[in-house]
Design a protein around this motif. Structure first.
Motif, mmCIF file in Angstrom:
data_model
loop_
_atom_site.group_PDB
_atom_site.id
_atom_site.type_symbol
_atom_site.label_atom_id
_atom_site.label_comp_id
_atom_site.label_asym_id
_atom_site.label_seq_id
_atom_site.Cartn_x
_atom_site.Cartn_y
_atom_site.Cartn_z
ATOM 1 N N ARG A 188 0.842 -1.214 0.000
ATOM 2 C CA ARG A 188 0.000 0.000 0.000
ATOM 3 C C ARG A 188 0.869 1.253 0.000
ATOM 4 N N TYR A 189 1.945 1.208 0.781
ATOM 5 C CA TYR A 189 2.843 2.354 0.840
ATOM 6 C C TYR A 189 3.487 2.583 -0.527
ATOM 7 N N ALA A 190 3.961 1.499 -1.153
ATOM 8 C CA ALA A 190 4.592 1.618 -2.466
ATOM 9 C C ALA A 190 3.596 2.123 -3.508
ATOM 10 N N LYS A 191 2.356 1.665 -3.425
ATOM 11 C CA LYS A 191 1.309 2.108 -4.356
ATOM 12 C C LYS A 191 1.108 3.621 -4.242
ATOM 13 N N ALA A 192 1.075 4.121 -3.015
ATOM 14 C CA ALA A 192 0.906 5.561 -2.808
ATOM 15 C C ALA A 192 2.090 6.342 -3.373
ATOM 16 N N ARG A 193 3.293 5.773 -3.248
ATOM 17 C CA ARG A 193 4.466 6.455 -3.785
ATOM 18 C C ARG A 193 4.436 6.477 -5.317
ATOM 19 N N ILE A 194 3.964 5.394 -5.924
ATOM 20 C CA ILE A 194 3.844 5.363 -7.385
ATOM 21 C C ILE A 194 2.869 6.438 -7.853
ATOM 22 N N GLU A 195 1.710 6.508 -7.207
ATOM 23 C CA GLU A 195 0.684 7.480 -7.603
ATOM 24 C C GLU A 195 1.144 8.912 -7.374
ATOM 25 N N ARG A 196 1.984 9.114 -6.380
ATOM 26 C CA ARG A 196 2.429 10.468 -6.055
ATOM 27 C C ARG A 196 3.636 10.917 -6.861
ATOM 28 N N ASP A 197 4.585 9.992 -7.103
ATOM 29 C CA ASP A 197 5.900 10.399 -7.600
ATOM 30 C C ASP A 197 6.205 10.022 -9.054
ATOM 31 N N PHE A 198 5.334 9.238 -9.690
ATOM 32 C CA PHE A 198 5.652 8.769 -11.038
ATOM 33 C C PHE A 198 4.582 9.218 -12.032
ATOM 34 N N PRO A 199 4.956 9.410 -13.302
ATOM 35 C CA PRO A 199 3.991 9.851 -14.309
ATOM 36 C C PRO A 199 2.818 8.876 -14.436
ATOM 37 N N ARG A 200 1.642 9.412 -14.659
ATOM 38 C CA ARG A 200 0.432 8.589 -14.753
ATOM 39 C C ARG A 200 0.580 7.490 -15.811
ATOM 40 N N ALA A 201 1.301 7.790 -16.896
ATOM 41 C CA ALA A 201 1.467 6.810 -17.969
ATOM 42 C C ALA A 201 2.199 5.552 -17.499
ATOM 43 N N GLN A 202 2.951 5.631 -16.405
ATOM 44 C CA GLN A 202 3.700 4.479 -15.903
ATOM 45 C C GLN A 202 2.942 3.709 -14.830
ATOM 46 N N ALA A 205 1.759 -0.182 -15.418
ATOM 47 C CA ALA A 205 2.865 -1.139 -15.529
ATOM 48 C C ALA A 205 3.552 -1.344 -14.179
ATOM 49 N N LEU A 206 3.731 -0.254 -13.431
ATOM 50 C CA LEU A 206 4.373 -0.368 -12.125
ATOM 51 C C LEU A 206 3.468 -1.078 -11.126
ATOM 52 N N MET A 207 2.157 -0.810 -11.189
ATOM 53 C CA MET A 207 1.212 -1.486 -10.300
ATOM 54 C C MET A 207 1.194 -2.984 -10.565
ATOM 55 N N GLU A 208 1.312 -3.363 -11.834
ATOM 56 C CA GLU A 208 1.330 -4.783 -12.177
ATOM 57 C C GLU A 208 2.548 -5.464 -11.552
ATOM 58 N N LYS A 209 3.696 -4.801 -11.619
ATOM 59 C CA LYS A 209 4.907 -5.354 -10.990
ATOM 60 C C LYS A 209 4.730 -5.435 -9.469
ATOM 61 N N ILE A 222 12.067 -3.641 -7.835
ATOM 62 C CA ILE A 222 11.202 -3.171 -8.922
ATOM 63 C C ILE A 222 11.937 -2.127 -9.773
ATOM 64 N N THR A 223 11.759 -2.237 -11.081
ATOM 65 C CA THR A 223 12.381 -1.283 -12.005
ATOM 66 C C THR A 223 11.309 -0.520 -12.780
ATOM 67 N N ASP A 224 11.676 0.652 -13.289
ATOM 68 C CA ASP A 224 10.749 1.414 -14.119
ATOM 69 C C ASP A 224 10.927 0.999 -15.587
ATOM 70 N N GLU A 225 10.293 1.721 -16.501
ATOM 71 C CA GLU A 225 10.304 1.338 -17.921
ATOM 72 C C GLU A 225 11.687 1.429 -18.554
ATOM 73 N N THR A 226 12.612 2.158 -17.936
ATOM 74 C CA THR A 226 13.972 2.271 -18.469
ATOM 75 C C THR A 226 14.906 1.219 -17.888
ATOM 76 N N GLY A 227 14.413 0.433 -16.915
ATOM 77 C CA GLY A 227 15.254 -0.556 -16.257
ATOM 78 C C GLY A 227 15.911 -0.044 -14.993
ATOM 79 N N ARG A 228 15.640 1.214 -14.650
ATOM 80 C CA ARG A 228 16.216 1.779 -13.421
ATOM 81 C C ARG A 228 15.516 1.193 -12.202
ATOM 82 N N ASP A 233 12.992 4.079 -3.885
ATOM 83 C CA ASP A 233 12.012 5.169 -3.886
ATOM 84 C C ASP A 233 10.669 4.691 -3.328
ATOM 85 N N LEU A 234 10.322 3.434 -3.595
ATOM 86 C CA LEU A 234 9.017 2.914 -3.176
ATOM 87 C C LEU A 234 8.990 2.496 -1.710
#
Length: 267
Positions: A188-202, A205-209, A222-228, A233-234
């Motif tokens: 839940r904490y990581a989900k909130a960080r994704i919604e707050r800190d990452f572009p909506r377009a991502q 894909a991040l939620m699925e991971k 967990i990595t983002d679309e660039t492999g970082r 951060d989460l």
């Protein structure tokens, strides 16, 4: 008659731990385990990554508690079983002798329904001043302590990952979620960080991971679309209860050893 070949010598104690076996064999042991004062001081006092630890409080409590037969639901007559609890704490000093942090641990030994004693350790608190963080103190301090835990028959270590980088750092050191509730807290904490800190377009894909994660280190990786890798951060600031098994070959030990050797190689 031909001389019979001598049987091979028995393997050294803790040889199943590989190279780490020598570190464990060097640990001080006692019949009372970590409840013994000399063992306590050998476990927690020393110099680690340039900082010195000094035990300054030890409190002991022996008592009894009710237990029930875990294998027979019809046998619900309570039995009083003994326990031993030792609370220990100390300060962390820099090279000049200035206090720059403190730590607290709880050692708990219980007799189960069959009279077998199991011992666990809770890492209650570890705090370092910001200017001395990042030097590897926690990694070396905990490694040294765990070697003494293993040598003295401790079964597992537990903690609450809830201070600054703790949620991420402890996942990297092999602590896993104590139960599904702890995993949900971190997710839940990581989900909130994704919604707050990452572009909506991502987000999707991040939620699925994130939904596919089972262990704490899965979230940390967990990595983002660039492999970082964005696991740090989460998990920064997350609060969850974790445990680490002290059995050789356990997944928590494998993860911890990979991280330890990786950091050790970067010194």
């Amino acid at each position: 008659s031909p001389t019979k070949p001598k049987p091979p010598p028995p393997p050294e104690k803790f040889s199943e731990w590989g190279e780490r076996g020598a570190e464990i064999r060097a640990a001080k042991t006692h019949a009372d385990g970590l409840h013994n004062e000399d063992v306590l001081k050998n476990t927690y006092d020393g110099t680690f990554a340039g900082l010195r630890t000094k035990t300054n409080q030890v409190n002991r409590h022996n008592g009894t508690e009710e237990t029930f037969n875990p294998r027979d639901e019809d046998d619900q007559v309570p039995r009083m079983q003994p326990f031993r609890r030792t609370n220990v704490g100390g300060e962390i000093l820099d090279a000049s002798g200035k206090a720059v942090g403190k730590w607290e641990r709880t050692i708990l030994s219980r007799d189960d329904y069959d009279g077998k004693t199991t011992t666990s350790v809770s890492h209650d608190f570890l705090k370092l001043d910001e200017n001395v963080q990042g030097g590897g103190f926690a990694r070396e301090f905990n490694r040294h302590a765990e070697n003494h835990y293993i040598a003295n028959g401790v079964n597992q270590v537990s903690l609450s990952a809830n201070i600054d980088v703790g949620g991420y750092a402890w996942a990297r050191q092999g602590f896993d979620f104590t139960n599904p509730s702890a995993r949900l807290d971190a997710q839940r904490y990581a989900k909130a960080r994704i919604e707050r800190d990452f572009p909506r377009a991502q987000h999707e894909a991040l939620m699925e991971k994130l939904r596919a994660t089972e262990h704490s280190w899965d979230i940390a990786a967990i990595t983002d679309e660039t492999g970082r890798v964005i696991g740090k951060d989460l998990m920064l600031g997350s609060h969850w209860h974790g445990t680490k098994s002290l059995e050789v070959g356990h997944p928590t030990q494998i993860v911890a050893e990979v991280a330890y050797q990786s950091k050790k190689g970067k010194k």
